[in-house]
Design an enzyme around this catalytic site. Structure first.
Site, PDB file in Angstrom:
ATOM      1  N   ARG A   1      31.763  26.112  34.267  1.00 53.67           N
ATOM      2  CA  ARG A   1      31.983  25.988  35.706  1.00 53.67           C
ATOM      3  C   ARG A   1      30.742  26.527  36.386  1.00 53.67           C
ATOM      4  NH1 ARG A   1      34.644  22.795  38.323  1.00 53.67           N
ATOM      5  NH2 ARG A   1      35.668  24.114  39.885  1.00 53.67           N
TER       6      ARG A   1
ATOM      7  N   ARG B   1      50.465  46.861  37.987  1.00 51.58           N
ATOM      8  CA  ARG B   1      50.825  48.291  38.020  1.00 51.58           C
ATOM      9  C   ARG B   1      52.037  48.514  38.916  1.00 51.58           C
ATOM     10  NH1 ARG B   1      44.980  49.483  39.190  1.00 51.58           N
ATOM     11  NH2 ARG B   1      43.955  49.326  37.164  1.00 51.58           N
TER      12      ARG B   1
ATOM     13  N   TYR C   1      32.427  34.592  28.036  1.00 54.39           N
ATOM     14  CA  TYR C   1      32.280  35.478  29.181  1.00 54.39           C
ATOM     15  C   TYR C   1      32.210  36.919  28.692  1.00 54.39           C
ATOM     16  CZ  TYR C   1      32.819  38.133  33.358  1.00 54.39           C
ATOM     17  OH  TYR C   1      32.573  39.042  34.358  1.00 54.39           O
TER      18      TYR C   1
ATOM     19  N   ASP D   1      31.484  40.947  30.151  1.00 58.02           N
ATOM     20  CA  ASP D   1      31.105  41.864  31.217  1.00 58.02           C
ATOM     21  C   ASP D   1      29.787  42.525  30.834  1.00 58.02           C
ATOM     22  OD1 ASP D   1      33.012  41.641  33.231  1.00 58.02           O
ATOM     23  OD2 ASP D   1      34.438  42.915  32.178  1.00 58.02           O
TER      24      ASP D   1
ATOM     25  N   GLU E   1      31.935  31.990  48.292  1.00 61.68           N
ATOM     26  CA  GLU E   1      31.689  31.506  46.924  1.00 61.68           C
ATOM     27  C   GLU E   1      32.556  30.274  46.663  1.00 61.68           C
ATOM     28  OE1 GLU E   1      31.495  34.550  43.760  1.00 61.68           O
ATOM     29  OE2 GLU E   1      32.863  33.269  42.626  1.00 61.68           O
TER      30      GLU E   1
ATOM     31  N   ARG F   1      43.223  40.301  31.369  1.00 58.23           N
ATOM     32  CA  ARG F   1      42.577  41.574  31.697  1.00 58.23           C
ATOM     33  C   ARG F   1      42.962  42.075  33.097  1.00 58.23           C
ATOM     34  NH1 ARG F   1      36.564  40.900  33.277  1.00 58.23           N
ATOM     35  NH2 ARG F   1      36.647  39.052  34.575  1.00 58.23           N
TER      36      ARG F   1
ATOM     37  N   ARG G   1      36.332  33.115  47.321  1.00 56.22           N
ATOM     38  CA  ARG G   1      36.268  34.487  47.833  1.00 56.22           C
ATOM     39  C   ARG G   1      35.135  34.645  48.840  1.00 56.22           C
ATOM     40  NH1 ARG G   1      34.627  37.862  42.311  1.00 56.22           N
ATOM     41  NH2 ARG G   1      32.950  36.491  41.619  1.00 56.22           N
TER      42      ARG G   1
END
Ligand code: FAD
Length: 378
Positions: A248, A175, A349, A351, A300, A171, A279
């Site tokens: 996880r 570009r 998972y 969104d 994190e 995903r 991050r």
């Protein structure tokens, strides 16, 4: 209708279900193991830094569906936040998702044609595109893969990237122009006033009991309701009879700093394998509010999951997929009046926009027929 429905979990799936079923005349009761509503979308206001802390990791709402966008806008207003990523690797900052700026930073190329030609030169086709590493080598070549993906992935999953499914990374766009908008979707933003407010509105008029674990009296709860919407872990529901599903987990270190703006962006990834966190999150950039002199920064850290720790990410391996399939078959064969939904109930998972869409579809299916005859199709 008048069905008496128990909803296990006050996350997004459970709360949308509660709203829809209540509005259709069902009597809903929500129980939640934690001491707050909102599931992993939960945010709390941090006065000192003048922002909302995303307590279970940063959440950006995005969707391509106007229907889902309009649905959410009944419960909140979104600000104009657009997510643009950055990654800090070996002391240098790179633009994410990979775009022409990234190609310039790594290879010095300046035009889409130069970037396309460079990509053609560096791509390595291995013949296996199912695993994450080989898929990346075929898409972006070894240099970009090792710089921006490999270390991050190993830290995040603690698995050899060849053992992981390519679906995890597919995903992420690549570009050849300067578009660094992380998402391709037409709509995105952060709810003004934080995510928790959405849940307060979704759950208005619904009975909610916090710090109640369904598993401590599963059979008792089952006997008292016509139907159960269960958004907890599916393996726990069945006492792990078919084996343990792997996750996880994450650990967060929060710090208030005496500066208006610490890193200039909401999220900066760190791809270096020797740095244990993946991050740094500076929450005020989500709220777009720079009125306070201080700022809240969170590091994190991915960590192994075991019972007692929060489950965050289902791990996409063939073993886990087989185990999950066994639970699905068990659920159907036992003919229980239970709908398993959401990321833990479906071991996937999702969104947020996908969770909202799934809950709306399932609530309509449930309402279209008598709950008690719904058993086998759940
Ligand atoms: P949850 O939010 O997990 O809700 C399930 C609830 O059930 C929990 O509150 C849990 O405590 C409760 N529960 C479990 N077992 C029991 C029990 N036995 N008894 C009672 N209660 C129980 N999505 C996006 O769209 N954009 C993002 O930027 C984004 N970022 C993310 C970042 C991270 C780190 C993670 C982990 C996820 C992210 N997501 C994002 C995904 C998003 O979090 C999920 O789509 C959403 O939270 C799933 O909602 P849910 O209701 O299925 O699960």
């Amino acid at each position: 209708m008048g069905n008496h429905v128990l909803i296990v979990g006050a996350g997004l799936y459970g709360s949308v279900m509660a709203r829809e079923l209540t509005d259709a005349g069902c009597k809903c009761c929500v129980i939640e193991r934690r001491n707050h509503i909102g599931g992993n979308c939960y945010t709390e206001h941090v006065e000192e830094a003048g922002c909302h802390r995303h307590a279970y990791g940063p959440h950006i709402f995005h969707t391509n569906s106007e229907d889902i966008w309009n649905y959410m806008n009944q419960f909140c207003s979104f600000n104009s936040y657009v997510h643009r990523g950055k990654s800090l690797c070996k002391g240098k900052l790179y633009s994410l998702p990979i775009n022409l700026s990234t190609f310039y930073e790594v290879y010095g190329v300046k035009t889409p044609d130069e970037a396309r030609m460079r990509l053609e030169e560096v791509r390595v086709q291995t013949g296996d595109v199912d695993n994450l590493e080989d898929w990346c080598l075929g898409e972006i070549g070894p240099e970009l893969y090792e710089l921006l993906v490999k270390g991050y992935t190993i830290k995040q999953w603690r698995k050899d990237p060849r053992e992981l499914s390519a679906s995890i990374i597919k995903r992420l766009p690549v570009r050849l122009n300067f578009d660094d908008n992380y998402f391709r979707d037409r709509f995105q933003g952060i709810p003004i006033g934080g995510y928790t407010r959405i849940f307060e509105r979704l759950l208005e008029g619904v009975s909610v009991e916090l710090e109640v674990d369904f598993m401590s009296d599963r059979d008792g709860w089952m006997s008292r309701f016509d139907h159960i919407i269960y958004t907890g872990p599916i393996d726990a529901f069945f006492d792990y009879s078919e084996g343990l599903l792997e996750y996880r987990s994450l650990r967060f270190e929060n710090e208030i700093l005496d500066t208006v703006d610490y890193q200039g962006a909401s999220i900066i990834n760190c791809g270096d394998i020797e740095v244990p966190y993946t991050r740094t999150i500076e929450h005020k950039h989500f709220d777009l509010d720079y009125s306070k002199a201080r700022t809240l920064v969170t590091k994190e850290y991915p960590q192994d999951w075991y019972e007692g720790r929060e489950r965050y990410y289902p791990i996409s391996t063939s073993n886990n997929a087989e185990t999950y399939q066994k639970y699905r078959e068990l659920a159907v064969s036992l003919d229980l009046p239970v709908t398993f939904g959401g990321r833990l109930g479906q071991y996937k998972y999702f969104d947020m926009h996908q969770v909202v869409a799934a809950a709306l579809t399932k609530s309509r299916q449930l309402l279209a027929r008598d709950f008690k005859s719904f058993k086998k199709e759940n």
